[in-house]
Design a protein around this motif. Structure first.
Motif, mmCIF file in Angstrom:
data_model
loop_
_atom_site.group_PDB
_atom_site.id
_atom_site.type_symbol
_atom_site.label_atom_id
_atom_site.label_comp_id
_atom_site.label_asym_id
_atom_site.label_seq_id
_atom_site.Cartn_x
_atom_site.Cartn_y
_atom_site.Cartn_z
ATOM 1 N N PRO A 52 -66.008 67.236 52.639
ATOM 2 C CA PRO A 52 -66.661 68.115 51.679
ATOM 3 C C PRO A 52 -65.812 69.278 51.152
ATOM 4 C CG PRO A 52 -67.336 68.709 53.871
ATOM 5 C CD PRO A 52 -66.339 67.597 54.013
ATOM 6 N N ALA A 53 -64.455 69.179 51.192
ATOM 7 C CA ALA A 53 -63.636 70.202 50.525
ATOM 8 C C ALA A 53 -63.661 69.881 49.039
ATOM 9 C CB ALA A 53 -62.211 70.178 51.059
ATOM 10 N N LEU A 54 -64.743 70.293 48.399
ATOM 11 C CA LEU A 54 -65.147 69.723 47.113
ATOM 12 C C LEU A 54 -64.144 69.954 45.994
ATOM 13 C CD1 LEU A 54 -68.838 70.854 47.420
ATOM 14 C CD2 LEU A 54 -67.934 68.588 47.845
ATOM 15 N N TYR A 75 -78.628 61.004 36.939
ATOM 16 C CA TYR A 75 -77.433 61.608 36.343
ATOM 17 C C TYR A 75 -76.629 62.396 37.368
ATOM 18 C CZ TYR A 75 -79.927 60.331 32.098
ATOM 19 O OH TYR A 75 -80.584 59.624 31.127
ATOM 20 N N GLU A 76 -75.343 62.061 37.448
ATOM 21 C CA GLU A 76 -74.430 62.730 38.377
ATOM 22 C C GLU A 76 -73.514 63.669 37.614
ATOM 23 O OE1 GLU A 76 -72.915 64.263 41.375
ATOM 24 O OE2 GLU A 76 -74.200 62.555 41.910
ATOM 25 N N ALA A 77 -73.475 64.947 38.053
ATOM 26 C CA ALA A 77 -72.626 65.954 37.408
ATOM 27 C C ALA A 77 -71.340 66.222 38.196
ATOM 28 C CB ALA A 77 -73.399 67.259 37.246
ATOM 29 N N TRP A 78 -71.324 65.876 39.473
ATOM 30 C CA TRP A 78 -70.201 66.127 40.379
ATOM 31 C C TRP A 78 -69.568 67.506 40.148
ATOM 32 C CZ3 TRP A 78 -69.822 63.713 44.779
ATOM 33 C CH2 TRP A 78 -68.775 64.073 45.628
ATOM 34 N N PHE A 79 -70.429 68.533 40.337
ATOM 35 C CA PHE A 79 -69.982 69.934 40.304
ATOM 36 C C PHE A 79 -69.314 70.303 38.976
ATOM 37 C CE2 PHE A 79 -69.755 68.185 44.615
ATOM 38 C CZ PHE A 79 -70.770 68.913 45.211
ATOM 39 N N GLY A 80 -69.868 69.752 37.905
ATOM 40 C CA GLY A 80 -69.356 70.086 36.579
ATOM 41 C C GLY A 80 -68.148 69.276 36.156
ATOM 42 N N MET A 81 -67.675 68.360 37.031
ATOM 43 C CA MET A 81 -66.503 67.553 36.682
ATOM 44 C C MET A 81 -66.878 66.355 35.805
ATOM 45 S SD MET A 81 -64.439 67.522 40.306
ATOM 46 C CE MET A 81 -64.708 68.877 41.441
ATOM 47 N N ILE A 82 -68.170 65.981 35.788
ATOM 48 C CA ILE A 82 -68.644 64.931 34.875
ATOM 49 C C ILE A 82 -69.515 65.628 33.829
ATOM 50 C CG2 ILE A 82 -69.899 62.763 34.638
ATOM 51 C CD1 ILE A 82 -69.418 62.194 37.580
ATOM 52 N N GLU A 83 -68.977 65.734 32.625
ATOM 53 C CA GLU A 83 -69.668 66.484 31.580
ATOM 54 C C GLU A 83 -69.680 65.677 30.287
ATOM 55 O OE1 GLU A 83 -71.964 68.914 30.049
ATOM 56 O OE2 GLU A 83 -71.261 69.636 31.987
ATOM 57 N N ASP A 98 -66.801 77.629 42.782
ATOM 58 C CA ASP A 98 -66.019 78.850 42.555
ATOM 59 C C ASP A 98 -64.549 78.585 42.878
ATOM 60 O OD1 ASP A 98 -65.698 78.948 45.320
ATOM 61 O OD2 ASP A 98 -67.240 80.479 45.613
ATOM 62 N N SER A 99 -63.716 79.618 42.795
ATOM 63 C CA SER A 99 -62.262 79.435 42.946
ATOM 64 C C SER A 99 -61.881 78.929 44.342
ATOM 65 C CB SER A 99 -61.527 80.746 42.651
ATOM 66 O OG SER A 99 -62.033 81.764 43.497
ATOM 67 N N SER A 100 -62.772 79.155 45.330
ATOM 68 C CA SER A 100 -62.464 78.666 46.684
ATOM 69 C C SER A 100 -63.051 77.278 46.941
ATOM 70 C CB SER A 100 -63.002 79.651 47.726
ATOM 71 O OG SER A 100 -64.419 79.673 47.688
ATOM 72 N N GLY A 101 -63.684 76.690 45.900
ATOM 73 C CA GLY A 101 -64.231 75.339 46.042
ATOM 74 C C GLY A 101 -65.641 75.310 46.590
ATOM 75 N N GLN A 102 -66.299 76.471 46.679
ATOM 76 C CA GLN A 102 -67.680 76.511 47.173
ATOM 77 C C GLN A 102 -68.669 76.409 46.005
ATOM 78 O OE1 GLN A 102 -68.719 76.547 50.496
ATOM 79 N NE2 GLN A 102 -66.560 76.019 50.630
ATOM 80 N N PRO A 103 -69.766 75.642 46.176
ATOM 81 C CA PRO A 103 -70.772 75.556 45.111
ATOM 82 C C PRO A 103 -71.377 76.929 44.813
ATOM 83 C CG PRO A 103 -71.109 73.825 46.740
ATOM 84 C CD PRO A 103 -70.092 74.758 47.312
#
Length: 372
Positions: free
Chosen positions: A129-131, A225-233, A348-353
């Protein structure tokens, strides 16, 4: 006296989740003999067709409660020992000292120490989960991949151990539940899917619940619908997907009404015996997939707001779909809800949701639905 199921409050809470950014969601709340069903938003963002409360839906890890119940039924009949080492049944899949040390109970409550296979099956989720270091590419690569459970189990068993067998906090791992599927097959002589269908789904009288054999959802359903933390837009539709990547850990299709019926019967001691249910409700600390420590029993986990009554149930997510089912300990109040977007938070910049308005709106819906 105010109706404990206030339709206006419940509809408003659903609508707020939709307004916060959820394409569509639907729910059923029960209080005694009263039932409320509601829906908000769309089942298809392209056509605008609305969601309705009776849709079938992929419910992810809620499957684990069904699998755990099927295993406990075999414990009751003497076919499986809850504290027997898994190596006694499946020596080739969990060989050597670990097979002797990991019991069936440790698989069900995630204290086996076995690693999650998912990052190995899905290479672009390698750091999960190091997203921040993941990507959605292998979601598409594996849309129609037919995995065999033993190859996934091998990935989890040969990966570095997540902890010592029986140690706490445990680590939530789908590897455990794929092994339970193989265990059911070993002792019943039929597939795990057939065993769970016959002994749990049919026994509970669930007419719209199934473990799928193909990549499609049968019957009326929402796109997911999958967004994968904004990487699928914009978020991509994953409603057609081969679910062999999770099998008896997370592949179930159901409805909110069927989920409430199942948990109502389970907590009444009608799916497994009252003594088995007591075992299911014995919890240990487990690190969830979100990295939080939760209390987890045998395929069940408790949830309560401070000072409020305990609810028992399970949540689940797959690519694009999420669901939560919770039933009060006395069986009198129930919530089942399904959503058609996943991983809506950006990182965020540290990879946390980062917090998202959907999170707060869902929390408010749960409060209204569970406590009135």
């Amino acid at each position: 006296m105010k109706n404990p199921l206030d339709p206006a409050d419940l509809n408003a809470a659903l609508e707020n989740v939709h307004r916060a950014g959820m394409p569509g969601l639907f729910a059923e709340v029960c209080e005694g003999d009263q039932v409320w069903r509601g829906a908000a938003g769309v089942a298809d963002v392209a056509t605008g067709s609305p969601v309705t409360a009776g849709l079938r839906h992929r419910v992810g890890s809620i499957t684990k409660t069904f699998t755990a119940a099927a295993v406990l039924q075999q414990v009751e009949s003497g076919q499986i020992g809850l504290d027997t080492p898994i190596g006694h049944y499946l020596p080739k899949l969990v060989p050597g000292e670990r097979g002797d040390a990991i019991t069936v109970r440790m698989l069900i409550n995630h204290t086996s120490g076995l690693a999650e296979y998912l990052p190995y099956a899905y290479p672009s989720l390698k750091a999960f989960p190091a997203l921040a270091d993941t990507g959605p590419q292998s979601l598409d690569d594996h849309r129609f991949t037919r995995f065999h459970p033993t190859e996934l189990i091998e990935m989890g068993v040969t990966a570095p151990a997540a902890g010592a067998p029986g140690g706490t906090p445990g680590l939530y791992s789908n590897t455990n539940y794929l092994l339970l599927g193989e265990l059911l097959e070993q002792v019943t002589g039929t597939t795990a899917e057939h065993c769970i269908t016959r002994n749990v789904i049919e026994r509970a009288g669930l007419r719209n619940t199934e473990l799928p054999t193909g990549p499609s959802v049968n019957g009326p359903h929402s796109r997911i619908y999958e967004a994968w933390f904004g990487m699928i837009e914009p978020p991509r539709d994953y409603s057609v997907y081969d679910m062999s990547w999770v099998g008896p850990a997370a592949s179930l299709i159901s409805t909110v009404a069927d989920l409430n019926r199942f948990f109502r019967l389970l907590l009444a001691g009608e799916i497994v015996s009252p003594s088995s249910l007591a075992q299911m409700q014995r919890t240990v600390p487990v690190v969830s997939q979100e990295g939080k420590i939760i209390d987890y029993g045998l395929g069940l986990h408790p949830m309560a707001a401070p000072g409020q009554r305990t609810f028992w149930g399970h949540g689940g997510t797959v690519w694009g779909a999420g669901a939560l089912a919770m039933t009060r300990a006395d069986g009198k109040r129930q919530l089942s809800v399904a959503v058609n977007l996943q991983r809506w938070n950006r990182l965020d910049s540290s990879g946390q949701p980062q917090p998202h308005p959907i999170d707060a709106a869902l929390a408010a819906l749960y409060r209204v639905a569970m406590y009135g």
